[in-house]
Motif scaffolding. Structure first.
Motif, PDB file in Angstrom:
ATOM      1  N   GLU A 176       0.848  -1.153  -0.088  1.00  0.00           N
ATOM      2  CA  GLU A 176      -0.021  -0.001   0.015  1.00  0.00           C
ATOM      3  C   GLU A 176       0.802   1.207   0.149  1.00  0.00           C
ATOM      4  O   GLU A 176       1.626   1.406   0.704  1.00  0.00           O
ATOM      5  N   PHE A 177       0.452   2.229  -0.784  1.00  0.00           N
ATOM      6  CA  PHE A 177       1.209   3.623  -0.817  1.00  0.00           C
ATOM      7  C   PHE A 177       0.433   4.509  -0.556  1.00  0.00           C
ATOM      8  O   PHE A 177      -0.858   4.612  -0.909  1.00  0.00           O
ATOM      9  N   SER A 178       0.785   5.355   0.576  1.00  0.00           N
ATOM     10  CA  SER A 178      -0.031   6.089   1.011  1.00  0.00           C
ATOM     11  C   SER A 178       0.182   7.752   0.626  1.00  0.00           C
ATOM     12  O   SER A 178      -0.672   8.664   0.612  1.00  0.00           O
ATOM     13  N   GLY A 179       1.355   8.012   0.147  1.00  0.00           N
ATOM     14  CA  GLY A 179       1.623   9.452  -0.461  1.00  0.00           C
ATOM     15  C   GLY A 179       3.160   9.646  -0.625  1.00  0.00           C
ATOM     16  O   GLY A 179       3.858   8.841   0.126  1.00  0.00           O
ATOM     17  N   THR A 180       3.538  10.867  -1.120  1.00  0.00           N
ATOM     18  CA  THR A 180       4.989  11.298  -1.346  1.00  0.00           C
ATOM     19  C   THR A 180       4.989  12.607  -1.740  1.00  0.00           C
ATOM     20  O   THR A 180       4.005  12.857  -2.239  1.00  0.00           O
ATOM     21  N   GLY A 181       6.047  13.143  -1.659  1.00  0.00           N
ATOM     22  CA  GLY A 181       6.248  14.661  -1.976  1.00  0.00           C
ATOM     23  C   GLY A 181       7.882  14.943  -1.786  1.00  0.00           C
ATOM     24  O   GLY A 181       8.611  14.185  -1.375  1.00  0.00           O
ATOM     25  N   GLY A 182       8.126  15.675  -2.474  1.00  0.00           N
ATOM     26  CA  GLY A 182       9.370  16.162  -2.749  1.00  0.00           C
ATOM     27  C   GLY A 182       9.738  17.690  -3.335  1.00  0.00           C
ATOM     28  O   GLY A 182       8.758  18.212  -3.976  1.00  0.00           O
ATOM     29  N   GLY A 183      11.291  17.786  -3.310  1.00  0.00           N
ATOM     30  CA  GLY A 183      11.594  19.138  -4.131  1.00  0.00           C
ATOM     31  C   GLY A 183      12.838  19.292  -3.489  1.00  0.00           C
ATOM     32  O   GLY A 183      13.826  18.736  -3.092  1.00  0.00           O
ATOM     33  N   THR A 184      13.371  20.703  -3.457  1.00  0.00           N
ATOM     34  CA  THR A 184      14.412  21.241  -2.883  1.00  0.00           C
ATOM     35  C   THR A 184      14.579  21.881  -1.712  1.00  0.00           C
ATOM     36  O   THR A 184      13.371  21.957  -1.032  1.00  0.00           O
ATOM     37  N   TYR A 185      15.479  22.018  -0.984  1.00  0.00           N
ATOM     38  CA  TYR A 185      15.570  22.339   0.208  1.00  0.00           C
ATOM     39  C   TYR A 185      16.902  23.060   0.821  1.00  0.00           C
ATOM     40  O   TYR A 185      17.934  22.852   0.328  1.00  0.00           O
ATOM     41  N   THR A 186      16.647  23.773   1.977  1.00  0.00           N
ATOM     42  CA  THR A 186      18.079  24.137   2.581  1.00  0.00           C
ATOM     43  C   THR A 186      18.129  24.029   4.015  1.00  0.00           C
ATOM     44  O   THR A 186      16.910  23.980   4.599  1.00  0.00           O
ATOM     45  N   ALA A 187      19.136  23.490   4.694  1.00  0.00           N
ATOM     46  CA  ALA A 187      18.983  23.409   6.062  1.00  0.00           C
ATOM     47  C   ALA A 187      20.250  24.016   6.531  1.00  0.00           C
ATOM     48  O   ALA A 187      21.513  23.616   6.254  1.00  0.00           O
ATOM     49  N   LYS A 188      20.209  25.295   7.317  1.00  0.00           N
ATOM     50  CA  LYS A 188      21.448  26.088   7.791  1.00  0.00           C
ATOM     51  C   LYS A 188      20.889  26.733   8.950  1.00  0.00           C
ATOM     52  O   LYS A 188      19.863  27.598   9.123  1.00  0.00           O
ATOM     53  N   GLY A 189      21.765  26.739  10.064  1.00  0.00           N
ATOM     54  CA  GLY A 189      21.707  27.407  11.297  1.00  0.00           C
ATOM     55  C   GLY A 189      20.260  27.349  11.944  1.00  0.00           C
ATOM     56  O   GLY A 189      19.567  28.383  12.656  1.00  0.00           O
ATOM     57  N   GLY A 190      19.864  26.080  12.065  1.00  0.00           N
ATOM     58  CA  GLY A 190      18.575  25.677  12.707  1.00  0.00           C
ATOM     59  C   GLY A 190      17.384  26.116  11.867  1.00  0.00           C
ATOM     60  O   GLY A 190      16.122  25.702  12.457  1.00  0.00           O
ATOM     61  N   LYS A 191      17.337  26.434  10.595  1.00  0.00           N
ATOM     62  CA  LYS A 191      16.234  26.577   9.962  1.00  0.00           C
ATOM     63  C   LYS A 191      16.034  25.833   8.786  1.00  0.00           C
ATOM     64  O   LYS A 191      17.174  25.647   7.856  1.00  0.00           O
ATOM     65  N   TYR A 192      15.193  25.021   8.426  1.00  0.00           N
ATOM     66  CA  TYR A 192      15.006  24.143   7.375  1.00  0.00           C
ATOM     67  C   TYR A 192      13.799  24.568   6.440  1.00  0.00           C
ATOM     68  O   TYR A 192      12.764  24.883   6.840  1.00  0.00           O
ATOM     69  N   ILE A 193      14.094  24.816   5.175  1.00  0.00           N
ATOM     70  CA  ILE A 193      13.026  25.290   4.278  1.00  0.00           C
ATOM     71  C   ILE A 193      12.683  24.352   3.068  1.00  0.00           C
ATOM     72  O   ILE A 193      13.881  24.006   2.455  1.00  0.00           O
ATOM     73  N   GLU A 194      11.637  23.823   2.871  1.00  0.00           N
ATOM     74  CA  GLU A 194      11.304  23.190   1.904  1.00  0.00           C
ATOM     75  C   GLU A 194      10.881  23.735   0.572  1.00  0.00           C
ATOM     76  O   GLU A 194       9.628  24.503   0.879  1.00  0.00           O
ATOM     77  N   ILE A 196       8.542  22.712  -2.486  1.00  0.00           N
ATOM     78  CA  ILE A 196       7.813  21.498  -3.105  1.00  0.00           C
ATOM     79  C   ILE A 196       7.803  21.610  -4.467  1.00  0.00           C
ATOM     80  O   ILE A 196       7.218  22.738  -5.122  1.00  0.00           O
ATOM     81  N   THR A 197       8.167  20.624  -5.343  1.00  0.00           N
ATOM     82  CA  THR A 197       8.169  20.604  -6.716  1.00  0.00           C
ATOM     83  C   THR A 197       7.260  19.328  -7.389  1.00  0.00           C
ATOM     84  O   THR A 197       6.910  19.319  -8.397  1.00  0.00           O
ATOM     85  N   PHE A 198       6.910  18.393  -6.380  1.00  0.00           N
ATOM     86  CA  PHE A 198       5.946  17.389  -6.666  1.00  0.00           C
ATOM     87  C   PHE A 198       5.221  16.921  -5.231  1.00  0.00           C
ATOM     88  O   PHE A 198       5.756  16.838  -4.396  1.00  0.00           O
ATOM     89  N   PHE A 199       3.721  16.664  -5.533  1.00  0.00           N
ATOM     90  CA  PHE A 199       3.161  16.306  -4.258  1.00  0.00           C
ATOM     91  C   PHE A 199       2.172  15.248  -4.828  1.00  0.00           C
ATOM     92  O   PHE A 199       1.210  15.843  -5.677  1.00  0.00           O
ATOM     93  N   SER A 200       2.162  14.139  -4.306  1.00  0.00           N
ATOM     94  CA  SER A 200       1.098  13.121  -4.913  1.00  0.00           C
ATOM     95  C   SER A 200      -0.250  13.282  -4.513  1.00  0.00           C
ATOM     96  O   SER A 200      -1.185  12.984  -5.414  1.00  0.00           O
ATOM     97  N   ARG A 201      -0.453  13.984  -3.685  1.00  0.00           N
ATOM     98  CA  ARG A 201      -1.804  14.202  -2.778  1.00  0.00           C
ATOM     99  C   ARG A 201      -2.792  15.453  -3.466  1.00  0.00           C
ATOM    100  O   ARG A 201      -3.809  15.491  -3.704  1.00  0.00           O
ATOM    101  N   ASP A 202      -1.888  16.539  -4.149  1.00  0.00           N
ATOM    102  CA  ASP A 202      -2.359  17.542  -4.620  1.00  0.00           C
ATOM    103  C   ASP A 202      -1.394  18.539  -5.270  1.00  0.00           C
ATOM    104  O   ASP A 202      -0.377  19.006  -4.889  1.00  0.00           O
ATOM    105  N   ASP A 203      -1.743  18.465  -6.675  1.00  0.00           N
ATOM    106  CA  ASP A 203      -0.717  19.089  -7.519  1.00  0.00           C
ATOM    107  C   ASP A 203      -0.400  20.735  -7.304  1.00  0.00           C
ATOM    108  O   ASP A 203       0.664  21.183  -7.761  1.00  0.00           O
ATOM    109  N   SER A 204      -1.576  21.262  -7.027  1.00  0.00           N
ATOM    110  CA  SER A 204      -1.636  22.621  -6.705  1.00  0.00           C
ATOM    111  C   SER A 204      -0.746  23.019  -5.390  1.00  0.00           C
ATOM    112  O   SER A 204      -0.203  24.207  -5.361  1.00  0.00           O
ATOM    113  N   ARG A 205      -0.071  21.987  -4.754  1.00  0.00           N
ATOM    114  CA  ARG A 205       0.881  22.540  -3.349  1.00  0.00           C
ATOM    115  C   ARG A 205       2.062  22.678  -4.252  1.00  0.00           C
ATOM    116  O   ARG A 205       3.165  23.253  -3.543  1.00  0.00           O
ATOM    117  N   VAL A 206       2.340  22.131  -5.413  1.00  0.00           N
ATOM    118  CA  VAL A 206       3.694  22.514  -6.038  1.00  0.00           C
ATOM    119  C   VAL A 206       3.880  23.910  -6.169  1.00  0.00           C
ATOM    120  O   VAL A 206       3.033  24.742  -6.489  1.00  0.00           O
TER     121      VAL A 206
END
Length: 246
Positions: A176-194, A196-206
């Motif tokens: 069973e596959f429930s979902g996935t999403g991904g894209g680019t990110y940065t992680a620096k100095g305690g701040k993590y920013i995603e 989104i370039t693809f999202f299986s549940r809702d294309d509008s989130r890209v």
């Protein structure tokens, strides 16, 4: 002298070829001799695990995802699928490929159902940061209480490498596959920013960007902020090799 020169060149080539690593983020550029333009396939390798996500370029519509453990030794390349949306019957199977390097690009080939499959992948980046790794969620904090869980067949994985991320929720036993999403990110100095370039549940989130806080405590990634729905979250992610034990 010519023989010596040839030997030195051969040794240098062998050394470079042997030093090649798959870790990082890759983009599929050609398949079976055809340039890949209308689809975007991004593949991330880290800590003996891989994941890919695919979408249509014109409208960001999600196409599929797959991934699992891999093994690469002396040109022999094996993938074992933990999840595969395009053909769930392949989950649990190990597929063997030949892997070659041509001008720094990765060429993966195999004969499947009597036909040759040839893919060319171009490395996007092999950059590393505080959160580079393959992670599995093992805890959540609500209020002051932290609840812990041991991942089994049903689990959520998040792989980060080369400035790319992908999360996947799946069950390797039921396929069973429930979902996935991904894209680019940065992680620096305690701040993590995603981003989104693809999202299986809702294309509008890209195109959306999500901003979180992070801290690595005793080797675990503590992740906090607001979810894509605006709800507060506090998650604890453990290195996959430690958190998930078959």
């Amino acid at each position: 002298m010519k023989a010596l020169s040839f030997l030195v060149s051969a040794l240098v080539f062998f050394s470079v070829a042997s030093a090649q690593t798959l870790e990082g983020a890759w983009k599929l550029t050609h398949q079976d001799g055809q340039k890949v333009e209308d689809m975007e396939y991004i593949k991330v390798y880290q800590d003996d695990y891989f994941a890919f996500g695919a979408k249509q370029v014109k409208d960001n519509h999600f196409v599929g995802a797959g991934g699992g453990p891999f093994l690469y030794e002396e040109g022999k390349y094996l993938e074992t699928l933990d999840f595969f949306t395009l053909d769930p019957s392949q989950v649990g199977k190990t597929n063997k490929y030949k892997l070659d390097w041509v001008n720094g690009k990765m060429v993966i080939s195999s004969e499947i159902n009597g036909k040759m499959l040839v893919e060319i992948w171009e490395r996007l980046s092999d950059a590393k940061d505080d959160l580079t790794g393959n992670w599995v969620i093992t805890g959540r904090k609500r209020g002051e209480e932290i609840s812990r869980s041991t991942p089994g067949a049903r689990r959520t994985v998040k792989i980060l490498s080369g400035g790319r991320f992908q999360w996947i929720a799946f069950n390797s036993e039921t396929k069973e596959f429930s979902g996935t999403g991904g894209g680019t990110y940065t992680a620096k100095g305690g701040k993590y920013i995603e981003n989104i370039t693809f999202f299986s549940r809702d294309d509008s989130r890209v195109g959306a960007s999500l901003d979180f806080n992070y801290e690595v405590i005793d080797g675990e990634w503590h992740h906090s902020g607001l979810s894509s729905k605006g709800d507060p979250i506090y998650e604890i992610w453990t290195p996959y090799a430690i958190g998930y034990k078959k």
